[in-house]
Design a protein around this motif. Structure first.
Motif, PDB file in Angstrom:
ATOM      1  N   VAL A 124       0.781  -1.304   0.000  1.00  0.00           N
ATOM      2  CA  VAL A 124      -0.081   0.062   0.084  1.00  0.00           C
ATOM      3  C   VAL A 124       0.866   1.043   0.046  1.00  0.00           C
ATOM      4  O   VAL A 124       1.842   1.420   0.752  1.00  0.00           O
ATOM      5  N   LEU A 125       0.609   2.062  -0.890  1.00  0.00           N
ATOM      6  CA  LEU A 125       1.301   3.334  -0.802  1.00  0.00           C
ATOM      7  C   LEU A 125       0.143   4.523  -0.216  1.00  0.00           C
ATOM      8  O   LEU A 125      -0.777   4.756  -0.851  1.00  0.00           O
ATOM      9  N   ILE A 126       0.860   5.472   0.675  1.00  0.00           N
ATOM     10  CA  ILE A 126       0.033   6.340   1.325  1.00  0.00           C
ATOM     11  C   ILE A 126       0.866   7.466   0.943  1.00  0.00           C
ATOM     12  O   ILE A 126       2.082   7.900   1.364  1.00  0.00           O
ATOM     13  N   GLU A 127       0.029   8.405   0.146  1.00  0.00           N
ATOM     14  CA  GLU A 127       0.664   9.777  -0.348  1.00  0.00           C
ATOM     15  C   GLU A 127      -0.159  10.754   0.683  1.00  0.00           C
ATOM     16  O   GLU A 127      -1.293  10.941   0.840  1.00  0.00           O
ATOM     17  N   SER A 128       0.808  11.454   1.526  1.00  0.00           N
ATOM     18  CA  SER A 128       0.394  12.655   2.710  1.00  0.00           C
ATOM     19  C   SER A 128       0.612  13.779   2.180  1.00  0.00           C
ATOM     20  O   SER A 128       1.784  14.075   1.504  1.00  0.00           O
ATOM     21  N   ASP A 129      -0.259  14.600   2.333  1.00  0.00           N
ATOM     22  CA  ASP A 129      -0.003  16.035   1.983  1.00  0.00           C
ATOM     23  C   ASP A 129      -0.900  16.814   3.103  1.00  0.00           C
ATOM     24  O   ASP A 129      -2.210  17.303   2.869  1.00  0.00           O
ATOM     25  N   LEU A 130      -0.174  17.130   4.203  1.00  0.00           N
ATOM     26  CA  LEU A 130      -0.915  18.048   5.164  1.00  0.00           C
ATOM     27  C   LEU A 130      -0.313  19.145   5.448  1.00  0.00           C
ATOM     28  O   LEU A 130       1.077  19.220   5.501  1.00  0.00           O
ATOM     29  N   THR A 131      -0.765  20.178   6.022  1.00  0.00           N
ATOM     30  CA  THR A 131      -0.370  21.452   6.145  1.00  0.00           C
ATOM     31  C   THR A 131       0.089  21.710   7.957  1.00  0.00           C
ATOM     32  O   THR A 131       0.915  21.625   8.049  1.00  0.00           O
ATOM     33  N   PHE A 132      -1.094  21.866   8.214  1.00  0.00           N
ATOM     34  CA  PHE A 132      -0.999  21.780  10.045  1.00  0.00           C
ATOM     35  C   PHE A 132      -1.532  20.673  10.402  1.00  0.00           C
ATOM     36  O   PHE A 132      -2.742  20.507  10.469  1.00  0.00           O
ATOM     37  N   GLY A 133      -0.695  19.830  11.204  1.00  0.00           N
ATOM     38  CA  GLY A 133      -1.425  18.520  11.522  1.00  0.00           C
ATOM     39  C   GLY A 133      -0.613  17.258  11.490  1.00  0.00           C
ATOM     40  O   GLY A 133       0.684  17.445  11.067  1.00  0.00           O
ATOM     41  N   ASN A 134      -1.038  16.293  12.398  1.00  0.00           N
ATOM     42  CA  ASN A 134      -0.071  14.974  12.375  1.00  0.00           C
ATOM     43  C   ASN A 134      -0.706  13.837  11.408  1.00  0.00           C
ATOM     44  O   ASN A 134      -1.910  13.822  11.399  1.00  0.00           O
ATOM     45  N   LEU A 135       0.047  13.000  10.823  1.00  0.00           N
ATOM     46  CA  LEU A 135      -0.433  11.771  10.171  1.00  0.00           C
ATOM     47  C   LEU A 135       0.026  10.735  11.418  1.00  0.00           C
ATOM     48  O   LEU A 135       1.170  10.532  11.554  1.00  0.00           O
ATOM     49  N   ASP A 136      -1.052   9.911  11.603  1.00  0.00           N
ATOM     50  CA  ASP A 136      -0.612   8.808  12.644  1.00  0.00           C
ATOM     51  C   ASP A 136      -1.250   7.673  11.925  1.00  0.00           C
ATOM     52  O   ASP A 136      -2.483   7.511  11.537  1.00  0.00           O
ATOM     53  N   VAL A 137      -0.463   6.750  11.628  1.00  0.00           N
ATOM     54  CA  VAL A 137      -0.838   5.422  10.987  1.00  0.00           C
ATOM     55  C   VAL A 137      -0.550   4.371  11.858  1.00  0.00           C
ATOM     56  O   VAL A 137       0.500   4.044  12.365  1.00  0.00           O
ATOM     57  N   ARG A 138      -1.571   3.465  12.098  1.00  0.00           N
ATOM     58  CA  ARG A 138      -1.479   1.881  12.920  1.00  0.00           C
ATOM     59  C   ARG A 138      -1.571   1.125  12.086  1.00  0.00           C
ATOM     60  O   ARG A 138      -2.654   1.075  11.495  1.00  0.00           O
ATOM     61  N   VAL A 175       4.832   8.396   1.619  1.00  0.00           N
ATOM     62  CA  VAL A 175       5.532   9.161   0.749  1.00  0.00           C
ATOM     63  C   VAL A 175       4.926  10.581   1.190  1.00  0.00           C
ATOM     64  O   VAL A 175       3.874  10.701   1.519  1.00  0.00           O
ATOM     65  N   GLY A 176       5.562  11.538   0.765  1.00  0.00           N
ATOM     66  CA  GLY A 176       4.933  12.974   0.944  1.00  0.00           C
ATOM     67  C   GLY A 176       5.221  13.611   2.377  1.00  0.00           C
ATOM     68  O   GLY A 176       6.283  13.074   2.779  1.00  0.00           O
ATOM     69  N   GLY A 177       4.112  14.213   2.905  1.00  0.00           N
ATOM     70  CA  GLY A 177       4.384  14.585   4.205  1.00  0.00           C
ATOM     71  C   GLY A 177       3.752  15.555   4.905  1.00  0.00           C
ATOM     72  O   GLY A 177       2.566  15.737   4.698  1.00  0.00           O
ATOM     73  N   VAL A 178       4.393  16.312   5.823  1.00  0.00           N
ATOM     74  CA  VAL A 178       3.431  17.245   6.636  1.00  0.00           C
ATOM     75  C   VAL A 178       4.220  18.548   6.604  1.00  0.00           C
ATOM     76  O   VAL A 178       5.665  18.404   6.736  1.00  0.00           O
ATOM     77  N   GLN A 179       3.725  19.715   6.356  1.00  0.00           N
ATOM     78  CA  GLN A 179       4.579  21.019   6.625  1.00  0.00           C
ATOM     79  C   GLN A 179       4.864  21.333   8.146  1.00  0.00           C
ATOM     80  O   GLN A 179       6.132  21.714   8.256  1.00  0.00           O
ATOM     81  N   TRP A 180       3.884  21.427   8.957  1.00  0.00           N
ATOM     82  CA  TRP A 180       3.958  21.654  10.322  1.00  0.00           C
ATOM     83  C   TRP A 180       3.414  20.564  11.250  1.00  0.00           C
ATOM     84  O   TRP A 180       2.082  20.441  11.233  1.00  0.00           O
ATOM     85  N   GLY A 181       4.064  19.521  11.611  1.00  0.00           N
ATOM     86  CA  GLY A 181       3.474  18.459  12.401  1.00  0.00           C
ATOM     87  C   GLY A 181       4.318  17.217  11.949  1.00  0.00           C
ATOM     88  O   GLY A 181       5.472  17.241  11.617  1.00  0.00           O
ATOM     89  N   ASN A 182       4.016  15.974  12.575  1.00  0.00           N
ATOM     90  CA  ASN A 182       4.794  14.828  12.725  1.00  0.00           C
ATOM     91  C   ASN A 182       4.022  13.661  11.685  1.00  0.00           C
ATOM     92  O   ASN A 182       2.802  13.779  11.678  1.00  0.00           O
ATOM     93  N   VAL A 183       4.803  12.757  11.224  1.00  0.00           N
ATOM     94  CA  VAL A 183       4.484  11.596  10.659  1.00  0.00           C
ATOM     95  C   VAL A 183       4.847  10.451  11.649  1.00  0.00           C
ATOM     96  O   VAL A 183       6.070  10.356  11.785  1.00  0.00           O
TER      97      VAL A 183
END
Length: 186
Positions: A124-138, A175-183
């Protein structure tokens, strides 16, 4: 059919090969229909044998075609796009994870709990594009993750599962990510 017998070009969704998770999902559906009285013991055993031998989505779908709610039992969606502006975006419980998940959020967190999810493919490919916030994957037990191409400008990328000697099932690539926050992947 060998690889040389196939025609060039994309494979029809119904002809895609199935995973163990897809077979398990259809077997659970058959068990439920048996418990509800739609199948007797002999029918259940015969259909479970066909599920075990299934190679394609079409093979699996044929085992449940005459049962209620069985239209396209193994969905063929290739991309799931989740978008949010403000607030939290969440997926949890039993949900279908296609080969590609796109997560976009402008002012909020994204939580993808895949511990009880059903995976269409082993990768699975997760493409992340977040500006303010966190990405949490379990992830479920036995899964592995690759966060090599996950980025954050202000924050951290954390793989709490740690490196694995061999590739798991499923294998998730973030892949991708977060501007201000955590992955964070756990």
């Amino acid at each position: 059919m060998t690889a040389d017998d196939r025609q060039d070009g994309p494979v029809a969704p119904r002809d895609l090969r199935v995973s163990h998770a897809e077979r398990d999902h259809v077997a659970a559906l058959l068990d439920r229909h048996h418990a509800e009285g739609r199948l007797d013991g002999a029918e259940l055993a015969e259909r479970l044998a066909r599920v075990s031998a299934a190679v394609t989505r079409a093979d699996l779908n044929r085992t449940v075609a005459d049962l209620p709610g069985a239209l396209e039992t193994v969905p063929t969606r290739d991309v799931l796009e989740l978008t949010n502006i403000g607030g939290n975006l969440r997926r949890w419980g039993e949900w279908l994870v296609p080969p590609r998940v796109i997560v976009r959020s402008r002012f909020g967190n994204a939580h993808l709990d895949m511990r009880r999810a059903r995976f269409v493919t082993g990768e699975v490919l997760i493409e992340s594009d977040l500006t303010f916030g966190n990405l949490d994957v379990r992830l479920p037990k036995g899964a592995t993750v690759d966060v090599t191409d996950a980025r954050t400008k202000v924050g951290m990328v954390r793989d709490k599962r740690g490196a694995s000697a061999k590739r798991g099932d499923p294998h998730v690539i973030v892949v991708g990510g977060v501007q201000w926050g955590n992955v964070t992947v756990r």
